[in-house]
Design an enzyme around this catalytic site. Structure first.
Site, PDB file in Angstrom:
ATOM      1  N   PRO A 127       0.841  -1.196   0.000  1.00 21.34           N
ATOM      2  CA  PRO A 127       0.000   0.000   0.000  1.00 21.34           C
ATOM      3  C   PRO A 127       0.875   1.245   0.000  1.00 21.34           C
ATOM      4  O   PRO A 127       1.940   1.253   0.623  1.00 21.34           O
ATOM      5  CB  PRO A 127      -0.794  -0.122   1.306  1.00 21.34           C
ATOM      6  CG  PRO A 127       0.061  -0.972   2.195  1.00 21.34           C
ATOM      7  CD  PRO A 127       0.775  -1.925   1.267  1.00 21.34           C
ATOM      8  N   HIS A 128       0.438   2.280  -0.728  1.00 20.58           N
ATOM      9  CA  HIS A 128       1.252   3.492  -0.787  1.00 20.58           C
ATOM     10  C   HIS A 128       0.406   4.683  -1.193  1.00 20.58           C
ATOM     11  O   HIS A 128      -0.637   4.520  -1.835  1.00 20.58           O
ATOM     12  CB  HIS A 128       2.416   3.321  -1.771  1.00 20.58           C
ATOM     13  CG  HIS A 128       1.994   2.936  -3.148  1.00 20.58           C
ATOM     14  ND1 HIS A 128       1.683   1.645  -3.486  1.00 20.58           N
ATOM     15  CD2 HIS A 128       1.813   3.663  -4.275  1.00 20.58           C
ATOM     16  CE1 HIS A 128       1.350   1.602  -4.766  1.00 20.58           C
ATOM     17  NE2 HIS A 128       1.406   2.813  -5.274  1.00 20.58           N
ATOM     18  N   ALA A 129       0.859   5.850  -0.802  1.00 19.92           N
ATOM     19  CA  ALA A 129       0.163   7.076  -1.190  1.00 19.92           C
ATOM     20  C   ALA A 129       1.066   8.278  -1.000  1.00 19.92           C
ATOM     21  O   ALA A 129       1.924   8.294  -0.121  1.00 19.92           O
ATOM     22  CB  ALA A 129      -1.094   7.270  -0.346  1.00 19.92           C
TER      23      ALA A 129
END
Length: 150
Positions: A64-66
């Site tokens: 997951p990344h942002a």
């Protein structure tokens, strides 16, 4: 420069009911370390990114990344999830979860981190070193040395 990953951002035996729970637990570590200013705001950004495309990778990896206005410095949270959690990878649940958090104004920095991490994640030895590490400090030092020194 702040290290990308430190001992306090590593969870060795995460128990999570789903990917959102796993991500929240890691994000809470980033918040506790002063790297995320608004937990729910950051998680909303991660969820929006996750909705575009699953972030499960072959080999038991969740990524997951942002980019988010709620992130103060580029950061990497890491969890070993012995029971596994589904991140949508074709080959099954993730037992290693890497949460990449990048400041909104960080340009392509998070992509550099993502690319460096992805290159290493295809190497079984990289994953195995993390799985076999005796403690959080060892995990953080190894991953920082491999990925952090871009």
């Amino acid at each position: 420069m702040t290290d990308l990953i430190t001992e306090d951002l590593v969870v060795l035996d995460l128990v999570a009911k789903d990917k959102a729970d796993a991500t929240r637990q890691l994000a809470a570590k980033l918040q506790a370390a002063g790297r995320v200013t608004d937990l729910d705001g950051f998680l909303a950004d991660v969820a929006a990114r996750e909705a575009q495309m699953a972030t499960g990778m072959p080999g038991g990896i969740g990524l997951p990344h942002a980019r988010s206005e709620h992130v103060t410095v580029p950061s990497l949270g890491l969890a070993r999830v012995p029971a596994g959690v589904d991140f949508g990878a074709p080959d099954g649940p993730a037992t290693l979860v890497f949460l990449i958090a990048a400041p909104a104004g960080g340009g392509s920095e998070h992509l550099t981190i993502l690319a460096a991490l992805a290159r290493r994640l295809v190497r079984p030895a990289f994953r195995q070193t993390i799985i076999d590490a005796p403690d959080a400090a060892s995990v953080a030092k190894y991953v920082q040395g491999e990925v952090g020194g871009q």
